[in-house]
Design a protein around this motif. Structure first.
Motif, short mmCIF file in Angstrom:
data_model
loop_
_atom_site.label_atom_id
_atom_site.label_comp_id
_atom_site.label_asym_id
_atom_site.label_seq_id
_atom_site.Cartn_x
_atom_site.Cartn_y
_atom_site.Cartn_z
N UNK A 79 0.91 -1.38 0.05
CA UNK A 79 -0.02 -0.08 -0.07
C UNK A 79 0.92 1.16 0.06
N UNK A 80 0.17 2.30 -0.59
CA UNK A 80 1.15 3.74 -0.73
C UNK A 80 1.06 4.35 0.93
N UNK A 81 2.14 4.75 1.21
CA UNK A 81 2.20 5.22 2.68
C UNK A 81 2.78 6.76 2.27
N UNK A 82 2.52 7.66 3.40
CA UNK A 82 3.20 8.88 3.29
C UNK A 82 4.43 9.04 3.62
N UNK A 83 5.51 9.35 2.98
CA UNK A 83 6.76 9.76 3.33
C UNK A 83 7.33 10.65 2.37
N UNK A 84 8.80 11.29 2.76
CA UNK A 84 9.37 12.31 1.97
C UNK A 84 10.60 12.04 1.48
N UNK A 85 11.49 10.78 1.80
CA UNK A 85 12.72 10.72 1.48
C UNK A 85 12.97 9.06 1.44
N UNK A 86 13.97 8.65 0.98
CA UNK A 86 14.64 7.41 1.05
C UNK A 86 15.61 7.23 2.02
N UNK A 87 15.47 6.17 3.02
CA UNK A 87 16.41 6.00 4.09
C UNK A 87 16.76 4.54 4.23
N UNK A 88 18.03 4.24 4.92
CA UNK A 88 18.33 3.14 5.40
C UNK A 88 17.87 2.92 6.78
N UNK A 89 17.19 1.80 7.09
CA UNK A 89 16.73 1.40 8.45
C UNK A 89 17.46 0.22 8.94
N UNK A 90 17.28 0.40 10.25
CA UNK A 90 17.93 -0.93 11.13
C UNK A 90 17.83 -2.09 10.80
N UNK A 91 18.78 -2.99 10.92
CA UNK A 91 18.64 -4.37 10.34
C UNK A 91 17.81 -5.05 11.43
N UNK A 92 17.25 -6.12 10.91
CA UNK A 92 15.95 -6.94 11.63
C UNK A 92 16.43 -8.48 11.76
N UNK A 93 16.41 -8.92 12.83
CA UNK A 93 16.53 -10.06 13.35
C UNK A 93 15.47 -11.22 12.93
N UNK A 94 15.90 -12.23 12.22
CA UNK A 94 14.86 -13.26 11.68
C UNK A 94 15.62 -14.59 12.25
N UNK A 95 14.70 -15.01 13.22
CA UNK A 95 15.17 -16.48 14.09
C UNK A 95 15.24 -17.58 13.01
N UNK A 96 16.50 -18.40 13.09
CA UNK A 96 16.77 -19.21 12.23
C UNK A 96 17.32 -19.16 10.99
N UNK A 97 17.44 -17.69 10.43
CA UNK A 97 17.99 -17.63 9.07
C UNK A 97 19.48 -17.27 9.11
N UNK A 98 20.37 -17.56 8.30
CA UNK A 98 21.62 -17.20 7.95
C UNK A 98 22.03 -16.45 6.77
N UNK A 99 22.57 -15.52 6.95
CA UNK A 99 23.10 -14.81 5.74
C UNK A 99 24.19 -15.54 5.03
N UNK A 100 24.41 -15.38 3.87
CA UNK A 100 25.52 -16.07 2.91
C UNK A 100 26.79 -15.16 3.04
N UNK A 101 28.02 -16.19 2.90
CA UNK A 101 29.25 -15.58 3.40
C UNK A 101 29.83 -14.77 2.08
N UNK A 102 30.31 -13.50 2.22
CA UNK A 102 31.07 -13.08 1.30
C UNK A 102 32.52 -13.67 1.02
N UNK A 103 32.95 -13.83 -0.16
CA UNK A 103 34.34 -14.38 -0.09
C UNK A 103 35.37 -13.25 -0.19
N UNK A 104 36.73 -13.65 0.14
CA UNK A 104 37.89 -12.63 0.10
C UNK A 104 38.09 -11.92 -1.55
N UNK A 105 38.34 -10.84 -1.54
CA UNK A 105 38.57 -10.29 -3.07
C UNK A 105 39.77 -9.30 -2.83
N UNK A 106 40.07 -9.04 -4.15
CA UNK A 106 41.48 -8.39 -4.27
C UNK A 106 41.29 -6.82 -3.86
N UNK A 107 42.22 -6.09 -3.73
CA UNK A 107 42.21 -4.65 -3.37
C UNK A 107 41.63 -3.87 -4.50
#
Length: 710
Positions: A79-107
């Protein structure tokens, strides 16, 4: 029309600068909304005109941060909501879920610029990094990927680094390895008092010394690649008489690279790329004896960038047959007989990772820069696939992806088996899971088979070449048959107890079963592993079985012939890899091997000319190459061509439209060149992401486990 859409992006999207990237893209469009992440994925809500929201989505996906790897995107209307800008919001915790691991990379280029600028506080700083580059997998002790769960936890950030780390507009925002000379790791040469360890190390290398250098995922042994005496001494110390060394160099003039290979060399992974030596190649003869190819990599860490001012041999810091040394204490103890000096630092490595290797553009070893980037995997259940005996990797299929480990190596030593056990434990801990099923090779004497049997989990043995075929399919995201696959390698335990390695397997529509539609005519292996080291034994066995006019004079020839005549101590094989070894010996190219695939590699190297085979069967092909009136290079070329013609004919005979080529012999460029021509008109799958050799075996085993569980 105003819309609000949620996009959920699954993949390697944590700790890679994804949220700042999204916010920066959003600023280019007339939209509002938010971006955040949880333990599984990144979530984005974008509100605006439909055309702007869709253009925003496209721009986000087309300009991903270098370390990001998106597996899937799901879209939901909100649904459309009232807002005025684009923001970065705080991280959320999801029980039992795991993020994927990034590899090492060059400079990245920005960090290289920081290091090169005398006005920058990271000028010549050997641990410069940001969100777009540097260590990831190697420093992660647990998930989620936050600094306290990495080996950087012992380096508290100074105020300046803290300011960068907490600023969403800074490219070091949430860069967990962030540091500077005021708060980061320290570099030194063990036992040497010097003001600049980099300059001192360069001086030692110039003087012909061998250095053990702690890098990103473990130790290299380095020496001046122009210095024949130094390179030969390194060979003597490592007891490595013939296997080629890789070279780290600041430029690419030593080999003849295609534009695609240059792009690969300069990619964030910065792998070793093996390519033909250039006309200006001038390294010491002992770098790659008997070959016309050289393995090249560019410096991929700030430390290497500062250190490598000329071509340097850069070989793995380990004992033969053992895993990579990765702690200071281990290196000082185990590499002291190889290295004259040790260039060390105090940023700990939690997960050791070897360099990745490509043969031109084909993956030979998938490790640093790629592992543990996941492959999509159908089915359910947690499957642990333990791989094979050589070039070992393992694979964990969990949820909808399969994580293939970094290269572990050959499993013949206790040290390698301990490294395997430690790496499996680390992966299971990070993903917070336990296996429902362990998949292993059918071979009863593999160390990985023994590990599976004592694991306590249900065990599912899978035939070696069936796993190779499934690995090829999984690497392409193809999960339906029928599929006809040419599986060509050196050794694989067959369902009939013989050694396979030259087969056409036809997989069923559901991929759960296979038929061995064709195989290379068998011949005997005389002497087990000794025959692999001494291909002349294979040549005598081949001549005996196929009635060929060949003989070889050796102190043990009579014993081998007696075994053949009495059929004592023989193992039958249909291996194309062993056939290549035998032919290499028959032509006098290589009769004694000091490293795996030496005979086949040298046979490919000598093959020149335009001579083609007219053989209609395998015995007539061998009679062609035994014609002494024809020069050896022409006969070697004729053999490669004849193999391709006969193999393609057997593959076409299945009348299956989807075919593939897998196994270690698929790394033979000349053979593959001929095969592509002979298979024109069919859809042919080749290896581009998972190795064709046993380094990719665990991925296919994991798919077999998922199919078995279905």
């Amino acid at each position: 029309m105003l819309v609000r859409r949620e996009f959920r992006l699954r993949g390697v999207v944590q700790g890679v600068g994804f949220r700042p990237h999204v916010a920066q893209v959003a600023a280019r469009f007339p939209i509002t909304g938010l971006c955040g992440n949880d333990d599984r994925e990144v979530f984005i809500e974008a509100q605006g005109k439909l055309v702007d929201v869709e253009r925003f989505r496209t721009a986000v996906l087309e300009g991903l941060p270098p370390l990001a790897h998106v597996l899937s995107v799901t879209t939901t209307d909100l649904p459309i909501i009232s807002e005025t800008r684009f923001t970065i919001v705080a991280s959320r915790r999801v029980a039992g879920e795991r993020t994927l691991i990034p590899p090492d990379v060059a400079t990245c280029p920005d960090c290289l610029a920081d290091m090169a600028s005398p006005d920058n506080r990271r000028y010549r700083y050997p641990f410069t990094t940001c969100t777009n580059c540097g260590p990831r997998l190697t420093i992660i002790a647990d998930l989620p990927y936050d600094r306290p769960l990495t080996t950087m936890k012992k380096f508290p950030m100074c105020p300046e680094c803290e300011a960068e780390y907490t600023n969403p507009a800074d490219r070091r925002y949430h860069a967990q390895p962030i540091s500077c000379p005021n708060c980061g790791p320290t570099l030194w040469i063990e036992g040497v008092d010097c003001e600049d360890p980099i300059l001192e190390a360069q001086s030692l290398l110039s003087a012909g010394h061998i250095l053990a250098v702690k890098g990103l995922g473990g130790f290299h042994l380095l020496c001046d690649a122009w210095n024949e005496e130094a390179v030969a001494e390194l060979r003597r110390r490592k007891a490595r008489p013939g296997k080629p060394f890789a070279v780290m160099t600041p430029d690419l003039s030593l080999a003849s690279f295609t534009p695609q290979q240059v792009e690969l060399l300069k990619s964030p992974a910065h792998p070793i790329v093996i390519a033909p030596m250039s006309a200006t190649y001038d390294l010491a003869p002992s770098v790659a004896p008997g070959l016309s190819d050289v393995g090249i990599m560019l410096p991929y860490t700030p430390l290497h960038t500062l250190l490598v001012d000329r071509p340097l041999v850069a070989t793995s810091g380990n004992l033969s047959g053992e895993p990579l040394c990765y702690t200071n204490e281990e290196a000082l103890s185990r590499l002291s007989k190889f290295a004259d000096y040790f260039l060390l630092h105090d940023r700990d490595i939690h997960v050791p990772v070897e360099d990745s290797v490509f043969l031109e553009s084909m993956p030979v070893r998938r490790s640093r820069g790629y592992a543990p980037l996941p492959f999509p995997m159908p089915g359910s259940g947690t499957v642990l696939a333990v791989g094979g005996e050589l070039k070992n990797t393992f694979c964990l299929a969990h949820d909808d992806v399969a994580h293939v480990s970094a290269h572990i190596g050959d499993m013949g030593s206790l040290a390698s088996q301990k490294a395997f056990d430690r790496s499996v434990s680390q992966m299971l801990t990070m993903q917070r899971c336990t296996p429902d099923l362990v998949v292993c090779d059918l071979h009863p004497n593999y160390a990985t088979t023994a590990w599976a049997e004592r694991s306590g989990y249900p065990v599912f043995p899978v035939q070696h070449h069936y796993a190779h075929a499934l690995s090829l399919l999984a690497s392409h995201g193809r999960f339906e048959g029928p599929f006809a696959c040419l599986t060509i390698d050196g050794t694989g335990y067959g369902t009939d107890g013989t050694v396979w390695g030259g087969e056409v397997l036809v997989l069923s529509g559901d991929l759960r079963t296979f038929d061995r539609a064709w195989h290379l005519p068998v011949f005997p292996i005389v002497g087990g592993d000794r025959a692999v080291r001494q291909p002349w034994r294979l040549a005598l066995g081949l001549a005996h079985a196929w009635d060929l006019p060949f003989d070889y004079d050796h102190a043990e020839s009579a014993q081998v012939k007696l075994q053949l005549s009495r059929e004592i101590g023989l193992v039958q094989t249909s291996s194309l890899g062993r056939l290549f070894d035998a032919v290499s010996a028959m032509l006098g190219v290589c009769v004694e091997q000091t490293y795996e695939a030496q005979a086949a590699m040298e046979l490919e190297r000598v093959a020149t000319g335009s001579l083609r085979s007219t053989a209609t069967d395998w015995r007539s092909l061998l009679l062609e190459i035994l014609d002494d009136a024809v020069p050896v290079p022409d006969r070697a070329m004729r053999f490669h061509h004849g193999c391709a013609v006969l193999l393609a004919r057997s593959l076409r005979a299945t009348e299956v439209p989807l075919v593939g080529v897998t196994g270690g012999c698929a790394l033979n460029r000349l053979l593959m060149q001929f095969l592509r021509a002979e298979l024109a008109g069919l859809e042919v799958l080749e290896h581009h992401t998972a190795p064709a050799n046993d380094g990719g075996l665990s991925l296919g085993q994991a798919l077999a486990g998922r199919l078995f569980e279905a």
